[in-house]
Enzyme design. Sequence first.
Site, mmCIF file in Angstrom:
data_model
loop_
_atom_site.group_PDB
_atom_site.id
_atom_site.type_symbol
_atom_site.label_atom_id
_atom_site.label_comp_id
_atom_site.label_asym_id
_atom_site.label_seq_id
_atom_site.Cartn_x
_atom_site.Cartn_y
_atom_site.Cartn_z
ATOM 1 N N ARG A 343 0.790 -1.228 0.000
ATOM 2 C CA ARG A 343 0.000 0.000 0.000
ATOM 3 C C ARG A 343 0.835 1.297 0.000
ATOM 4 O O ARG A 343 0.508 2.215 -0.746
ATOM 5 C CB ARG A 343 -0.994 0.015 1.171
ATOM 6 C CG ARG A 343 -1.940 -1.196 1.181
ATOM 7 C CD ARG A 343 -3.132 -1.027 2.097
ATOM 8 N NE ARG A 343 -4.024 -0.009 1.608
ATOM 9 C CZ ARG A 343 -4.088 1.217 2.053
ATOM 10 N NH1 ARG A 343 -3.343 1.591 3.069
ATOM 11 N NH2 ARG A 343 -4.901 2.085 1.502
ATOM 12 N N CYS A 373 14.576 -4.705 -4.119
ATOM 13 C CA CYS A 373 15.393 -3.881 -5.003
ATOM 14 C C CYS A 373 14.544 -2.927 -5.830
ATOM 15 O O CYS A 373 14.404 -3.099 -7.046
ATOM 16 C CB CYS A 373 16.232 -4.779 -5.895
ATOM 17 S SG CYS A 373 17.295 -5.809 -4.903
HETATM 18 N N1 LLP Z 1 -17.283 -3.749 -3.039
HETATM 19 C C1 LLP Z 1 -16.646 -3.658 -4.218
HETATM 20 C C2 LLP Z 1 -17.404 -3.900 -5.445
HETATM 21 C C3 LLP Z 1 -15.286 -3.331 -4.255
HETATM 22 O O1 LLP Z 1 -14.676 -3.223 -5.422
HETATM 23 C C4 LLP Z 1 -14.590 -3.099 -3.047
HETATM 24 C C5 LLP Z 1 -13.162 -2.759 -3.053
HETATM 25 C C6 LLP Z 1 -15.287 -3.241 -1.838
HETATM 26 C C7 LLP Z 1 -16.636 -3.551 -1.869
HETATM 27 C C8 LLP Z 1 -14.632 -3.058 -0.501
HETATM 28 O O2 LLP Z 1 -14.089 -1.797 -0.330
HETATM 29 P P1 LLP Z 1 -13.580 -1.366 1.127
HETATM 30 O O3 LLP Z 1 -14.772 -1.386 2.057
HETATM 31 O O4 LLP Z 1 -12.558 -2.331 1.556
HETATM 32 O O5 LLP Z 1 -13.035 -0.005 0.935
HETATM 33 N N2 LLP Z 1 -6.217 -2.214 -2.503
HETATM 34 C C9 LLP Z 1 -6.811 -0.926 -2.163
HETATM 35 C C10 LLP Z 1 -8.308 -1.006 -2.028
HETATM 36 C C11 LLP Z 1 -8.996 -1.543 -3.260
HETATM 37 C C12 LLP Z 1 -10.465 -1.679 -3.084
HETATM 38 C C13 LLP Z 1 -11.077 -2.379 -4.237
HETATM 39 N N3 LLP Z 1 -12.475 -2.610 -4.113
HETATM 40 C C14 LLP Z 1 -6.144 -0.400 -0.913
HETATM 41 O O6 LLP Z 1 -5.260 -1.058 -0.368
HETATM 42 O O7 LLP Z 1 -6.473 0.706 -0.454
#
Ligand code: LLP
Length: 451
Positions: A343, A373
């Site tokens: 992240r 690296c």
């Molecule tokens: N629903 C859908 C359709 C989604 O695409 C996502 C996340 C969620 C729910 C859940 O979102 P949350 O409540 O966790 O914000 N890797 C990134 C976050 C990517 C989120 C992708 N979709 C990070 O580390 O910030």
Amino acid sequence: MRPAAAALAPGPALGHIAARMVDDRQPCDGAGTPEFHRRGGALWCEDVPLADLAARHGTPLYVYSRTAMQTRLAAVRAAFGPDAIVCYAAKANSARAVLQTMHAGGAGFDVVSGGELRRVQAAGLPTAQVVFAGVAKERWEIEAAAAADILAFQVESPHELPLLASVGAQLGRPLRVMLRLNPDVDAGTHAYISTGKKDNKFGVSLAAAGEAVAAIVGSPWLRLVGYHVHLGSQLRSVEPYTAALAKVEAFVAGDPARARGVSHYDLGGGFGIGYGSGEALDVAAVAAALLPRLRARGWRPVVEPGRFLVGDAGVLLTRVLGDKPQGGTEFLLVDAAMNDLLRPALYQAEHPIVAVAPHAGPPRTVDVVGPVCETGDFLARRRDLPPCAPGDLLAVLAAGAYGASMASNYNSRRRPAEVMVAGGVARVIRRRETFEQLLQNEESFDEPTAS
Ligand code: LLP
């Protein structure tokens, strides 16, 4: 032992640790949950000292508080009421023990791939409250989810419709569909995790959605049961949620066929957490703003939080390897890297970092960097930390979401072990990867021999 611990799978318990319990808990700066706190200056997770876990299981090590996950899930359920369906976004942390914890707390699942569905099934969990989003689903994934009779397919692209209808026809029953709309609402989040603006690839634009509804209601093999709007991740204000609902309401007002049979409104996930410096989203305020409007229409709320349920419930433990002052920067070299927690490198995310057992002395401004690296391999830049020596432990806080689930083998590093704590009990829920596992799928390319 707390009752929650009894539900965990068998494994070695750290019973002796309970004996050390003393009632001198102090909050840990930057921790979003009281389950990570200090006793006698040292950092603990629930009733287990983190230093003991690092000594026992090595570093880098993810440590999760099961109680913190349960508390967050209960808070979301309380906010949205008994009628709401909470679908935990498995992508945030898809470890089996985490999925089981969510199920035990009453959650279903939001999955975005056939692989995530497989994880739910492999954990022995029901699929009746699974929603399946994803901008480009493949036929095998649709077939697997249809066979599992999931709650609904969150249709994001018109090209899915004939595919879904054909799988429905094959099974001889219509598939339930929630149409994911792209309401063109700015969620005010990092560009890489914004999903509800018109130039994002997600959802069907309001301009094209009328046609998509007509295609769904015109097919005997599809049934429109709801609308879905996921605006992005790490949202901190109520306004995007209310703005999106207003757009959906206006869309539905355009034609009576758009409301017929609709029984669910999936307002997505994206509930933001504090990451040490900011405020978390006021989830109860989102519920208070939306619920009366949904009730008036008879639409059952569906929410898909990921980060909010598990983010603050996890830390990444890493050990200091050494110091390297160079070019005006104090580099603090640690044994966790961007392959363990991507992240900071990918989203410029700022995770609080604290010493597990801080030494006294004036803080130093350091860049906390790993062994990978890449210049982009950092856990934090220009961060004030207490004096650290090789062998000291640091905890990267709020790492329970999108930490382990985004870990990779880059630089041929093994993905870290993960431990779950409940009260005084700590269990390994995923062992550290082995080098044998790293290499197991590879074959040599033997020189072809002339025949
Ligand atoms: N629903 C859908 C359709 C989604 O695409 C996502 C996340 C969620 C729910 C859940 O979102 P949350 O409540 O966790 O914000 N890797 C990134 C976050 C990517 C989120 C992708 N979709 C990070 O580390 O910030």
